[in-house]
Design a protein around this motif. Structure first.
Motif, PDB file in Angstrom:
ATOM      1  N   GLY A   7       0.915  -1.257  -0.395  1.00  0.00           N
ATOM      2  CA  GLY A   7      -0.064  -0.200  -0.202  1.00  0.00           C
ATOM      3  C   GLY A   7       0.908   1.355  -0.266  1.00  0.00           C
ATOM      4  O   GLY A   7       1.961   1.558   0.093  1.00  0.00           O
ATOM      5  N   ASP A   9       0.693   5.445   0.227  1.00  0.00           N
ATOM      6  CA  ASP A   9       0.215   7.257  -0.135  1.00  0.00           C
ATOM      7  C   ASP A   9       1.449   8.123   0.209  1.00  0.00           C
ATOM      8  O   ASP A   9       2.425   7.579   1.152  1.00  0.00           O
ATOM      9  CB  ASP A   9      -0.689   7.034   1.529  1.00  0.00           C
ATOM     10  N   MET A  14      -1.186   8.412   6.898  1.00  0.00           N
ATOM     11  CA  MET A  14      -2.157   7.780   5.682  1.00  0.00           C
ATOM     12  C   MET A  14      -1.383   6.435   5.919  1.00  0.00           C
ATOM     13  O   MET A  14      -2.125   5.508   6.144  1.00  0.00           O
ATOM     14  CB  MET A  14      -3.052   7.600   4.553  1.00  0.00           C
ATOM     15  N   VAL A  15       0.142   6.651   5.929  1.00  0.00           N
ATOM     16  CA  VAL A  15       0.199   5.681   5.642  1.00  0.00           C
ATOM     17  C   VAL A  15       0.750   4.524   6.969  1.00  0.00           C
ATOM     18  O   VAL A  15       0.553   4.098   7.406  1.00  0.00           O
ATOM     19  CB  VAL A  15       2.401   6.034   5.614  1.00  0.00           C
ATOM     20  N   SER A  17      -1.592   5.150   9.027  1.00  0.00           N
ATOM     21  CA  SER A  17      -2.981   4.533   9.726  1.00  0.00           C
ATOM     22  C   SER A  17      -2.667   3.164   9.487  1.00  0.00           C
ATOM     23  O   SER A  17      -3.227   2.258  10.105  1.00  0.00           O
ATOM     24  CB  SER A  17      -3.670   5.596   9.758  1.00  0.00           C
ATOM     25  N   ALA A  18      -2.733   3.113   7.756  1.00  0.00           N
ATOM     26  CA  ALA A  18      -2.248   2.055   7.545  1.00  0.00           C
ATOM     27  C   ALA A  18      -1.885   0.736   7.500  1.00  0.00           C
ATOM     28  O   ALA A  18      -2.070  -0.237   8.178  1.00  0.00           O
ATOM     29  CB  ALA A  18      -2.751   2.028   5.579  1.00  0.00           C
ATOM     30  N   SER A  19      -0.697   0.967   7.763  1.00  0.00           N
ATOM     31  CA  SER A  19       0.848   0.326   8.518  1.00  0.00           C
ATOM     32  C   SER A  19       0.339  -0.229  10.121  1.00  0.00           C
ATOM     33  O   SER A  19       0.229  -1.171  10.423  1.00  0.00           O
ATOM     34  CB  SER A  19       1.834   1.579   9.220  1.00  0.00           C
ATOM     35  N   ASN A  21      -3.750  -0.375  10.446  1.00  0.00           N
ATOM     36  CA  ASN A  21      -4.521  -0.785  10.487  1.00  0.00           C
ATOM     37  C   ASN A  21      -3.362  -2.908   9.683  1.00  0.00           C
ATOM     38  O   ASN A  21      -4.185  -3.448   9.437  1.00  0.00           O
ATOM     39  CB  ASN A  21      -4.831  -1.056   9.041  1.00  0.00           C
ATOM     40  N   THR A  22      -2.665  -2.566   9.197  1.00  0.00           N
ATOM     41  CA  THR A  22      -2.158  -4.106   8.322  1.00  0.00           C
ATOM     42  C   THR A  22      -0.835  -4.401   9.171  1.00  0.00           C
ATOM     43  O   THR A  22      -0.343  -5.814   8.948  1.00  0.00           O
ATOM     44  CB  THR A  22      -1.799  -4.279   7.064  1.00  0.00           C
ATOM     45  N   ILE A  30       3.324  -1.257   3.548  1.00  0.00           N
ATOM     46  CA  ILE A  30       3.146  -0.006   3.053  1.00  0.00           C
ATOM     47  C   ILE A  30       4.479   0.970   3.166  1.00  0.00           C
ATOM     48  O   ILE A  30       5.246   1.177   3.886  1.00  0.00           O
ATOM     49  CB  ILE A  30       2.100   0.553   4.669  1.00  0.00           C
TER      50      ILE A  30
END
Length: 161
Positions: A7, A9, A14-15, A17-19, A21-22, A30
């Motif tokens: 992923g 961004d 956002m990076v 947050s995505a990190s 979440n994953t 990410i």
């Protein structure tokens, strides 16, 4: 088997947050990167899923997106495998002319189908694009219907997972 998932961004928040979440996914990476210059090898990607910029936040506009979408499309064609490459792209109704223009100019990615969706009150489209070699790319579909939404498509889609 399942390969890796990446992923990206430009926005560091956002990076992060995505990190978060994953974090439990061992094959997920990410990274902070520009979608117009992704640090991956040409032809190394089978699927791209993107919520493209609508042009309302961060000082952008639909007019600015014309150039941005052109660059993103060129990068998608570089990254995607010609044999298996597909992309699922989300953008708003206002950016449809930008998407149509990119699809007309695309070297080998073609529109498989487009679906109208509402995100709250926002009119949007989901586009499924693929190269001619990708499975299902050359099938004639009803406008606005994805392959997996039809009976025969559901059966084939289930077998692919």
């Amino acid at each position: 088997g399942l390969g890796s998932v990446r992923g990206l961004d430009l926005d560091e928040a956002m990076v992060e947050s995505a990190s978060t979440n994953t974090a439990g996914l061992h094959r997920a990476q990410i990274m902070r990167a520009d979608a117009t210059m992704v640090p991956l090898s040409s032809g190394s990607v089978d699927l791209i899923v993107s919520d493209l910029p609508f042009g309302y936040k961060m000082g952008g506009s639909v007019e600015d997106n014309a150039g941005l979408y052109t660059k993103i499309f060129a990068e998608m064609e570089r990254l995607l495998s010609r044999d298996t490459g597909r992309a699922v792209l989300l953008t708003n109704h206002d950016n449809h002319p930008n998407m149509a223009s990119c699809l007309e100019r695309a070297a080998w990615l073609k529109l498989v189908t487009r679906r109208h969706v509402l995100l709250g009150r926002q009119k949007c489209f989901i586009y499924l694009v693929a190269g001619a070699g990708a499975s299902g790319a050359n099938e004639v579909l009803k406008p606005g219907v994805f392959e997996w939404e039809e009976r025969r498509g559901k059966e084939r889609w289930s077998k692919r997972r």
